[in-house]
Design a protein around this motif. Structure first.
Motif, short mmCIF file in Angstrom:
data_model
loop_
_atom_site.label_atom_id
_atom_site.label_comp_id
_atom_site.label_asym_id
_atom_site.label_seq_id
_atom_site.Cartn_x
_atom_site.Cartn_y
_atom_site.Cartn_z
N GLN A 95 35.74 27.81 56.66
CA GLN A 95 36.72 28.10 57.70
C GLN A 95 35.97 28.41 59.00
OE1 GLN A 95 39.97 27.69 57.16
NE2 GLN A 95 39.47 27.12 55.03
N TRP A 96 35.65 27.40 59.73
CA TRP A 96 34.81 27.60 60.92
C TRP A 96 35.56 28.25 62.06
CZ3 TRP A 96 29.80 27.23 60.37
CH2 TRP A 96 29.27 26.44 59.33
N GLN A 97 36.88 28.24 62.02
CA GLN A 97 37.61 28.91 63.09
C GLN A 97 37.60 30.42 62.91
OE1 GLN A 97 38.88 27.27 60.64
NE2 GLN A 97 40.85 28.09 59.90
N ASN A 98 37.19 30.88 61.69
CA ASN A 98 37.18 32.32 61.42
C ASN A 98 35.79 32.94 61.55
OD1 ASN A 98 39.92 32.16 60.83
ND2 ASN A 98 39.54 31.74 58.64
N VAL A 99 34.80 32.14 61.92
CA VAL A 99 33.44 32.68 62.08
C VAL A 99 33.43 33.59 63.30
CG1 VAL A 99 31.02 32.13 62.47
CG2 VAL A 99 32.41 30.68 60.97
N GLU A 100 32.96 34.83 63.12
CA GLU A 100 33.03 35.80 64.20
C GLU A 100 31.72 35.97 64.95
OE1 GLU A 100 34.36 39.39 62.42
OE2 GLU A 100 36.40 38.64 61.98
N HIS A 101 30.60 35.70 64.32
CA HIS A 101 29.33 35.86 65.03
C HIS A 101 28.32 34.83 64.47
CE1 HIS A 101 28.94 38.36 61.39
NE2 HIS A 101 27.64 38.01 61.43
N VAL A 102 27.33 34.58 65.30
CA VAL A 102 26.28 33.63 64.92
C VAL A 102 25.17 34.39 64.23
CG1 VAL A 102 24.60 31.95 65.76
CG2 VAL A 102 26.84 32.14 66.87
N GLY A 103 24.85 33.98 63.00
CA GLY A 103 23.79 34.65 62.26
C GLY A 103 22.66 33.68 61.94
N ASP A 104 22.02 33.94 60.80
CA ASP A 104 20.95 33.04 60.37
C ASP A 104 21.59 31.74 59.88
OD1 ASP A 104 18.53 32.12 59.74
OD2 ASP A 104 17.97 33.70 58.33
N GLN A 105 20.75 30.79 59.43
CA GLN A 105 21.27 29.51 58.98
C GLN A 105 22.21 29.72 57.80
OE1 GLN A 105 17.65 27.49 58.04
NE2 GLN A 105 17.57 28.23 55.93
N SER A 106 23.18 28.83 57.68
CA SER A 106 24.22 28.95 56.67
C SER A 106 23.64 28.65 55.28
CB SER A 106 25.35 27.98 56.98
OG SER A 106 25.89 28.26 58.27
N PRO A 107 24.35 29.11 54.24
CA PRO A 107 23.85 28.87 52.87
C PRO A 107 23.72 27.39 52.54
CG PRO A 107 25.51 30.60 52.88
CD PRO A 107 25.52 30.04 54.25
N TYR A 108 24.62 26.54 53.04
CA TYR A 108 24.54 25.12 52.70
C TYR A 108 23.25 24.51 53.25
CZ TYR A 108 25.85 23.68 57.46
OH TYR A 108 25.88 23.45 58.81
N VAL A 109 22.78 25.00 54.40
CA VAL A 109 21.52 24.50 54.96
C VAL A 109 20.36 24.91 54.06
CG1 VAL A 109 19.95 24.60 56.94
CG2 VAL A 109 22.42 24.56 57.31
N THR A 110 20.40 26.17 53.61
CA THR A 110 19.36 26.63 52.69
C THR A 110 19.35 25.79 51.41
OG1 THR A 110 19.67 28.88 53.55
CG2 THR A 110 18.50 28.64 51.46
N SER A 111 20.54 25.42 50.93
CA SER A 111 20.62 24.60 49.72
C SER A 111 20.01 23.22 49.95
CB SER A 111 22.07 24.46 49.28
OG SER A 111 22.19 23.60 48.17
N VAL A 112 20.31 22.59 51.10
CA VAL A 112 19.76 21.26 51.41
C VAL A 112 18.23 21.33 51.51
CG1 VAL A 112 19.62 19.47 53.19
CG2 VAL A 112 21.84 20.41 52.54
N ILE A 113 17.75 22.36 52.21
CA ILE A 113 16.30 22.51 52.37
C ILE A 113 15.64 22.74 51.02
CG2 ILE A 113 14.50 23.94 53.40
CD1 ILE A 113 16.37 24.44 55.76
N LEU A 114 16.30 23.48 50.14
CA LEU A 114 15.74 23.75 48.82
C LEU A 114 15.58 22.44 48.03
CD1 LEU A 114 14.85 25.73 46.60
CD2 LEU A 114 17.27 25.92 45.94
N HIS A 115 16.61 21.61 48.04
CA HIS A 115 16.52 20.33 47.33
C HIS A 115 15.42 19.45 47.93
CE1 HIS A 115 19.89 21.04 44.73
NE2 HIS A 115 20.75 21.20 45.73
N ILE A 116 15.30 19.44 49.24
CA ILE A 116 14.26 18.63 49.88
C ILE A 116 12.88 19.13 49.47
CG2 ILE A 116 13.21 18.08 52.11
CD1 ILE A 116 16.02 17.93 53.30
N LYS A 117 12.70 20.45 49.47
CA LYS A 117 11.39 21.01 49.10
C LYS A 117 11.07 20.81 47.63
CE LYS A 117 10.98 24.48 52.77
NZ LYS A 117 10.83 25.92 53.08
#
Length: 831
Positions: free
Chosen positions: A623-645
């Motif tokens: 739900q990207w309309q409910n995101v209230e602040h910008v933090g670190d990279q999202s979990p899905y990015v971490t998952s993609v990077i993990l598979h690549i590594k």
């Protein structure tokens, strides 16, 4: 009056104007530095030179006086020249008359000299007339004496020749006959004289009688029927051979033919077709027999025939012709009894014998009817062929029979190659069929070994494992190729090439493609392509570490097979006859291995791509309309990077020896993942400003990971290939531009549309519609926006690629909000 004076001055100036060529000639003959002598003389410039200032006018009288003096001198010179030309005409006529008189006197003297020369020549002819007559007489007398001497020698020689022929004095006849023949050649122009013609006919009759007599003597000494005469050759026959050298060459050929026929008559009896020793398994006895006969000839008859007759070699060559004919006949009769081991045994013994002949003889007696040997292969320039010792060491494991493989001829230009072994070529189909069977069993053994032993363990240090069966296959190919090229370089090589093509394709499909792993889910039977179409959120089955290593191993093996097949094609073309080179083409098999390589890369790409799908699906469901602040990279990015590594280092290490195919893997993955990421990006709707900033941060993280993909997890950092970097930068920059357009305010609409066109340069209304959906605009607002977008679209450029270049001009546009600048600072701080 003034006008008349001006006209006169113009006429005078025109009259004094000389042609450029004349002026140049005058300057060369009379060089002068005086300005008055220049062709382009200008009076005004000259006066200004004389009187440059007003003060210089004080000397005007002196200047005028000097000019007047100069004019008077010129007038005097002209007057003297004109007066001197008054008597020129008269002087010229007098000089002409004197020249004509001198010519007449010279002509008279020349005529007198000519008359005296003619008289002298006539006098010399009269003096030398008698001398010439004496010269002619001397020459004729000398010729007559020489001719008479030759005639005396010819007459005496013919009488002696006839007498010696009757007494069979061949030793004296040999020298005498040659002399008589030489003397007779001097009388060729006198054959019209009856006596000379009669002597010539007597010489021919004596030659014919000698020929018949010598043939009769040889027939008596070596009868066609019965056994050879015991004891050594007689001196009479030895001298007879010397006489045969001088006689008609047909006499010499007849003697040789009769002797060799009588000498080999025993061979035809001993090795008749119905005899046991005539079959291939006892072919050694044939060659042992001729060796004994040659030794016997050397001991008894070698001194009887002149050395230049090369009788030993002629006996061996005729033996080879007879043997080739007899073997061909018996093999046609008993073709069903020929086995490959027996055939190879016979060929090996025959080629060894041909090599022995090449060492012993020069081949000077071979005629055009002898089967021509194939062109010898050039020196090895290809690593495909190794030393013969290596091939012989492999032979023990590949051939169960204790049969030696035919050796290469020691002499590369063996003139006897094929003189006997040519008869085996029509039966080489037995060898080809045997190789077909052996290769079929070899492929089946490879399949069974792979199933029993499983895939080989990869050797990361060497950059991935090549299947050992691949090396075994090509070692066997090398052995077969070398062996067949020694048997024949004609059609059997083409047949063997066809067998090679058949089993190269079988190896590619059964061993390589057939062992590529298939990804299955718990329900079983689903391939990667079907997994990609499963419902979102379902569990994805990934390849295991062993399966990834196996795919890389098959890829490396296919790459090795591709390169080695190309070398095999080149070597086959070197071995085969030049007329058959065009029929050797392994491009289809090389294409097959290329397909295996492409399929292997595609499997690796699909595996990593499918592993990233759940993460992308999770991104599109947030739900990207409910995101209230910008933090670190999202979990899905971490998952993609993990598979690549997890995947990429394994693939890179196992493809270290084939870097170009690892680069292809990276490029194909980027071309697959980036469009899929953008499509999932469009599914993220609606997006708030903070959500767009978070997505932009995630996109930048993915971009940096993709740029580092070729060297990710490696201790040695290498610069990514430019072709790969270009694809990543282009695709991910487009994703960033989409998010920046979403973050831009849509009021006023004109600025928003222009900003969209500037950043994306995409004229598609579908893409613009997706952007509006991501912003969460209502349908009524979207309708007006679309109309405005269609109006603001620029005219299509003529170049065609300008739009794309605009979209990639810079990742950060000039008109950017302060929130985007803050986001970039946050990204830099994190990195």
């Amino acid at each position: 009056m003034e006008e008349d004076e001006l006209d006169l001055a113009d006429e005078l100036e025109a009259a004094l104007q000389l042609a450029p060529e004349v002026q140049l000639a005058i300057e060369q003959v009379f060089p002068s530095q005086d300005p008055l002598d220049r062709a382009d003389f200008n009076a005004v410039e000259y006066i200004n030179t004389l009187f440059p200032t007003e003060q210089s006018l004080a000397n005007i009288d002196d200047v005028v006086n000097k000019i007047k003096l100069k004019i008077r001198r010129l007038d005097d010179n002209i007057r003297t020249v004109v007066r001197g030309q008054t008597n020129v005409g008269q002087d010229g006529r007098e000089a002409l008359e004197e020249a004509q008189k001198a010519i007449q006197q010279l002509f008279g003297k020349i005529k007198d000299i000519k008359d005296k020369a003619e008289k002298s020549e006539q006098m010399v002819k009269e003096i030398t007339r008698d001398i010439k007559q004496l010269d002619h007489a001397k020459r004729h007398l000398t010729t007559s004496i020489t001719t008479l001497n030759h005639l005396h020698m010819l007459a005496g020689g013919v009488d002696s020749l006839e007498a010696m022929t009757r007494r069979r004095q061949y030793g004296e006849v040999a020298n005498l006959l040659q002399g008589v023949v030489n003397v007779l050649e001097h009388f060729n122009k006198y054959m019209g004289i009856p006596q000379i013609r009669q002597l010539s006919e007597r010489v021919k009759a004596a030659q014919n009688e000698l020929g018949q007599q010598i043939l009769a003597d040889f027939e008596e000494a070596f009868p066609s029927q019965g056994t050879k005469r015991a004891g050594g050759p007689s001196n009479v026959l030895r001298d007879a051979c010397l006489v045969a050298n001088v006689l008609d060459p047909r006499i010499k050929q007849e003697i040789i033919k009769k002797f060799i026929k009588q000498h080999l008559s025993e061979y035809l009896v001993l090795f008749q077709e119905n005899q046991d020793v005539a079959w291939l398994d006892k072919i050694d006895r044939r060659y042992a027999w001729i060796k004994r006969q040659l030794v016997d000839y050397e001991e008894k008859y070698v001194r009887m025939f002149p050395a230049e007759w090369c009788m030993t070699e002629r006996i061996a060559v005729d033996f080879c012709h007879i043997t080739r004919t007899e073997l061909a006949k018996i093999m046609r009769t008993r073709a069903k009894e020929i086995e490959v081991k027996l055939l190879l045994f016979a060929i090996q013994r025959t080629t060894n014998f041909e090599g022995l002949l090449a060492k012993r003889f020069s081949g000077c007696t071979l005629s055009d009817t002898v089967p021509k040997k194939a062109e010898p292969p050039p020196p090895n320039t290809n690593p495909f062929l190794e030393d013969e010792a290596i091939l012989e060491s492999d032979e023990a494991t590949l051939e169960k029979a204790d049969i030696d493989r035919p050796k290469k001829p020691k002499v590369p230009d063996n003139p006897f190659h094929g003189i006997v072994s040519k008869c085996f070529e029509p039966h080489l189909y037995v060898y080809i069929e045997s190789q077909d069977k052996n290769l079929s069993e070899l492929i089946d053994r490879f399949v069974g070994d792979f199933k029993a032993q499983g895939p080989p363990k990869p050797n990361v240090d060497e950059g991935g494992a090549v299947l050992p069966s691949c090396a075994d296959l090509f070692v066997y190919y090398k052995k077969c190729m070398v062996q067949c090229s020694q048997l024949s370089t004609g059609e059997p090589m083409i047949a063997l090439t066809t067998i090679f093509q058949k089993y190269l394709r079988e190896y590619a499909w059964k061993i390589l493609s057939g062992n590529l792993p298939k990804t299955t889910s718990s329900s079983g039977g689903l391939t990667i392509s079907s997994l990609l179409k499963e419902k979102e959120g379902s569990e994805v089955a990934k390849f295991t570490l062993e399966e990834l290593c196996l795919i890389c191993s098959i890829l490396s093996t296919a790459e090795y097979c591709l390169a080695t097949t190309q070398q095999l094609e080149e070597k086959l073309k070197e071995k085969v006859d030049a007329s058959l080179v065009e029929r050797i083409n392994l491009m289809g098999e090389m294409d097959t291995f290329s397909i295996v390589i492409s399929n292997s890369i595609q499997l690796l790409v699909q595996d990593l791509d499918a592993a990233c799908d759940p993460a992308l699906t999770a991104m599109s469901k947030m739900q990207w309309q409910n995101v209230e602040h910008v933090g670190d990279q999202s979990p899905y990015v971490t998952s993609v990077i993990l598979h690549i590594k997890q995947n990429v280092p394994i693939i890179r290490d196992n493809l270290a020896s084939t870097r170009k195919y690892f680069t292809q893997f990276c490029i194909k993955f980027a071309n697959s993942f980036i469009p899929k990421f953008i499509n999932h990006l469009f599914k993220c709707k609606p997006i708030s400003m903070v959500g767009a900033e978070q997505l932009l941060l995630d996109t930048h993280s993915l971009k940096m990971v993709l740029l580092d993909l070729p060297s990710i997890g490696s201790q040695v950092v290498r610069k990514a290939p430019a072709s790969y970097t270009k694809i990543v930068v282009k695709g991910m920059t487009r994703a960033e531009m989409i998010l920046k357009v979403v973050m831009a305010p849509h009021e006023p609409p004109v600025v928003f549309v222009d900003n969209y066109i500037k950043l994306l340069a995409d004229c598609s209304t579908d893409t613009f519609q997706k952007i509006l959906d991501m912003k969460g605009l209502k349908r009524s607002e979207q309708s007006s926006m679309l109309d405005l977008f269609r109006q603001r679209l620029p005219a299509p450029p003529s170049g065609g690629d300008n739009a794309a270049s605009i979209s990639l001009a810079a990742p950060t546009p000039e008109q950017e909000s302060s929130r985007i600048r803050k986001l970039e600072k946050l990204i830099k701080k994190r990195l």
